[in-house]
Design a protein around this motif. Structure first.
Motif, short mmCIF file in Angstrom:
data_model
loop_
_atom_site.label_atom_id
_atom_site.label_comp_id
_atom_site.label_asym_id
_atom_site.label_seq_id
_atom_site.Cartn_x
_atom_site.Cartn_y
_atom_site.Cartn_z
N ASP A 188 -15.88 -3.51 17.49
CA ASP A 188 -16.81 -2.96 18.47
C ASP A 188 -16.25 -1.70 19.12
OD1 ASP A 188 -19.06 -4.99 18.79
OD2 ASP A 188 -17.30 -6.27 18.96
N PHE A 189 -15.15 -1.18 18.63
CA PHE A 189 -14.45 -0.08 19.26
C PHE A 189 -13.79 0.78 18.18
CE2 PHE A 189 -12.09 -4.07 19.43
CZ PHE A 189 -11.01 -3.77 18.63
N PRO A 190 -13.35 1.99 18.53
CA PRO A 190 -12.81 2.90 17.51
C PRO A 190 -11.38 2.56 17.12
CG PRO A 190 -12.79 3.95 19.65
CD PRO A 190 -13.51 2.64 19.84
N ARG A 191 -11.01 3.03 15.93
CA ARG A 191 -9.64 2.94 15.44
C ARG A 191 -9.24 4.29 14.86
NH1 ARG A 191 -10.93 0.61 9.91
NH2 ARG A 191 -12.08 2.39 9.05
N TRP A 192 -7.95 4.58 14.94
CA TRP A 192 -7.39 5.78 14.33
C TRP A 192 -6.14 5.35 13.57
CZ3 TRP A 192 -8.78 5.10 19.38
CH2 TRP A 192 -9.86 5.86 19.86
N ALA A 193 -6.05 5.73 12.32
CA ALA A 193 -4.91 5.33 11.49
C ALA A 193 -4.30 6.54 10.81
CB ALA A 193 -5.35 4.29 10.44
N TYR A 194 -2.98 6.51 10.68
CA TYR A 194 -2.24 7.62 10.08
C TYR A 194 -1.19 7.07 9.13
CZ TYR A 194 -4.10 9.72 14.36
OH TYR A 194 -4.92 10.12 15.39
N THR A 195 -0.87 7.87 8.15
CA THR A 195 0.21 7.52 7.22
C THR A 195 1.15 8.69 7.09
OG1 THR A 195 0.68 6.70 4.99
CG2 THR A 195 -1.10 8.28 5.19
N GLU A 196 2.41 8.40 6.89
CA GLU A 196 3.40 9.47 6.73
C GLU A 196 3.26 10.07 5.34
OE1 GLU A 196 8.18 10.19 7.50
OE2 GLU A 196 7.40 8.16 7.27
N SER A 197 3.17 11.38 5.30
CA SER A 197 2.97 12.06 4.02
C SER A 197 4.31 12.45 3.39
CB SER A 197 2.11 13.31 4.22
OG SER A 197 2.71 14.18 5.17
N LYS A 198 4.30 12.60 2.07
CA LYS A 198 5.51 13.01 1.37
C LYS A 198 5.80 14.47 1.67
CE LYS A 198 4.95 9.81 -2.53
NZ LYS A 198 4.80 9.70 -3.99
N TYR A 200 8.92 12.01 2.71
CA TYR A 200 9.41 11.30 3.89
C TYR A 200 10.83 10.81 3.61
CZ TYR A 200 6.71 7.92 1.11
OH TYR A 200 6.14 7.20 0.09
N GLY A 201 11.47 10.27 4.64
CA GLY A 201 12.86 9.87 4.53
C GLY A 201 13.03 8.54 3.81
N ALA A 202 14.00 7.76 4.27
CA ALA A 202 14.31 6.50 3.61
C ALA A 202 13.15 5.51 3.71
CB ALA A 202 15.57 5.88 4.21
N GLU A 203 12.35 5.62 4.78
CA GLU A 203 11.22 4.73 5.00
C GLU A 203 9.93 5.53 5.12
OE1 GLU A 203 12.88 0.90 7.46
OE2 GLU A 203 12.20 2.61 8.61
N GLN A 204 8.83 4.88 4.75
CA GLN A 204 7.52 5.41 5.06
C GLN A 204 6.95 4.64 6.24
OE1 GLN A 204 4.22 4.74 2.37
NE2 GLN A 204 3.25 6.68 2.92
N VAL A 205 6.28 5.34 7.14
CA VAL A 205 5.74 4.72 8.35
C VAL A 205 4.22 4.88 8.37
CG1 VAL A 205 5.76 4.72 10.88
CG2 VAL A 205 7.87 5.21 9.61
N ARG A 206 3.53 3.79 8.68
CA ARG A 206 2.09 3.81 8.92
C ARG A 206 1.85 3.42 10.37
NH1 ARG A 206 -1.11 3.91 4.26
NH2 ARG A 206 0.06 3.70 2.31
N GLN A 207 0.82 3.97 10.99
CA GLN A 207 0.55 3.69 12.40
C GLN A 207 -0.94 3.70 12.66
OE1 GLN A 207 1.67 7.22 14.97
NE2 GLN A 207 2.52 7.93 13.01
N ALA A 208 -1.37 2.88 13.63
CA ALA A 208 -2.78 2.81 14.00
C ALA A 208 -2.91 2.60 15.50
CB ALA A 208 -3.49 1.67 13.26
N TYR A 209 -4.02 3.07 16.03
CA TYR A 209 -4.32 2.97 17.46
C TYR A 209 -5.74 2.42 17.60
CZ TYR A 209 -0.29 6.07 17.69
OH TYR A 209 0.96 6.60 17.54
N LEU A 210 -5.90 1.43 18.47
CA LEU A 210 -7.21 0.82 18.72
C LEU A 210 -7.54 0.99 20.20
CD1 LEU A 210 -6.63 -2.60 16.88
CD2 LEU A 210 -7.60 -0.50 15.92
N GLY A 211 -8.67 1.62 20.50
CA GLY A 211 -9.13 1.77 21.87
C GLY A 211 -10.08 0.64 22.20
#
Length: 244
Positions: A188-198, A200-211
């Motif tokens: 019922d609310f917005p989401r924003w999601a991002y992924t680390e693009s190449k 990248y370092g030893a790890e790849q990071v994904r992140q999301a925000y929910l309002g």
């Protein structure tokens, strides 16, 4: 940002099981149970009970979109076989602000966020984290404020269009997760999601925000090599359903 689809979370009530999203973002069953498509085995989920007479956050009579359930009970539980991240437990289940700010890489940005959270009247942070057998480290933070207006404004600063507003530790360049944005969204609310693009370092990071009304949810997954998209999208979708 996507609105609800058929079977959206508004059809559920406290005590009802939350449905498990499939790899394409659609719901296909309950929160738990093994899957062969990369999804994790979460337990069957139920929303916590509300205080007597209190509405759900997105009910018509709840103009403030306030969450009346215990914020700690709204955290997504870890999937089967995952190791608990004890550092996120905090005291009595409440994480200090500094524990959340550790996610961010830049000293100046952390200082800016610290002041922003103070000015916005941050009330509590509930957090949970775990590491699965494949090495994926998940962190979920639920930040509660007095009103949804504050969350909307803060989300706009943390999660602007195209790229996150503040750089997480371990990341270089993160971009909008367009594949996730194009999937059905039951919330019922917005989401924003991002992924680390190449590259990248030893790890790849994904992140999301929910309002989510008076709660801002921040979800981070990282893994050595590549962080898989399916469990990330599953985790974000299930957490959103608990907040609905």
């Amino acid at each position: 940002m996507l609105g609800g689809e058929s079977g959206h979370v508004g059809a559920f009530h406290p005590g009802d099981p939350v449905r498990r999203p499939g790899p394409d973002g659609r719901e296909d069953g309950h929160g738990g149970g093994p899957a062969q498509d990369g999804r994790w085995d979460y337990p069957t989920l139920t929303r916590p009970p509300l205080p007597s007479g209190s509405p759900r956050p997105f009910a018509e009579e709840n103009a403030a979109e306030a969450h009346y359930a215990d914020l700690r009970a709204l955290l997504l539980p870890a999937p089967a076989g995952a190791a608990d991240d004890r550092a996120l437990r905090g005291e009595d289940g409440w994480l200090p602000t500094e524990g959340f700010l550790k996610e961010f890489a830049d000293d100046d940005e952390r200082a800016d966020l610290r002041q922003m959270l103070k000015d916005d009247g941050l009330r509590h942070i509930a957090a949970r984290g775990w590491t699965t057998e494949d090495g994926t480290h998940t962190r979920i933070y639920l930040l509660r404020f007095d009103t949804s207006v504050i969350v909307d404004d803060l989300a706009g600063r943390l999660a602007p269009f195209g790229a996150p507003g503040y750089r997480l530790r371990g990341t270089e360049t993160s971009v909008a997760d367009e594949g996730f944005a194009n999937l059905p969204w039951p919330g019922d609310f917005p989401r924003w999601a991002y992924t680390e693009s190449k590259p990248y370092g030893a790890e790849q990071v994904r992140q999301a925000y929910l309002g989510a009304g008076d709660v801002l949810a921040v979800i981070v997954q990282s893994r050595k090599g590549t962080a898989a998209s399916v469990p990330f999208r599953q985790t974000v979708t299930l957490q959103s359903q608990l907040l609905g």
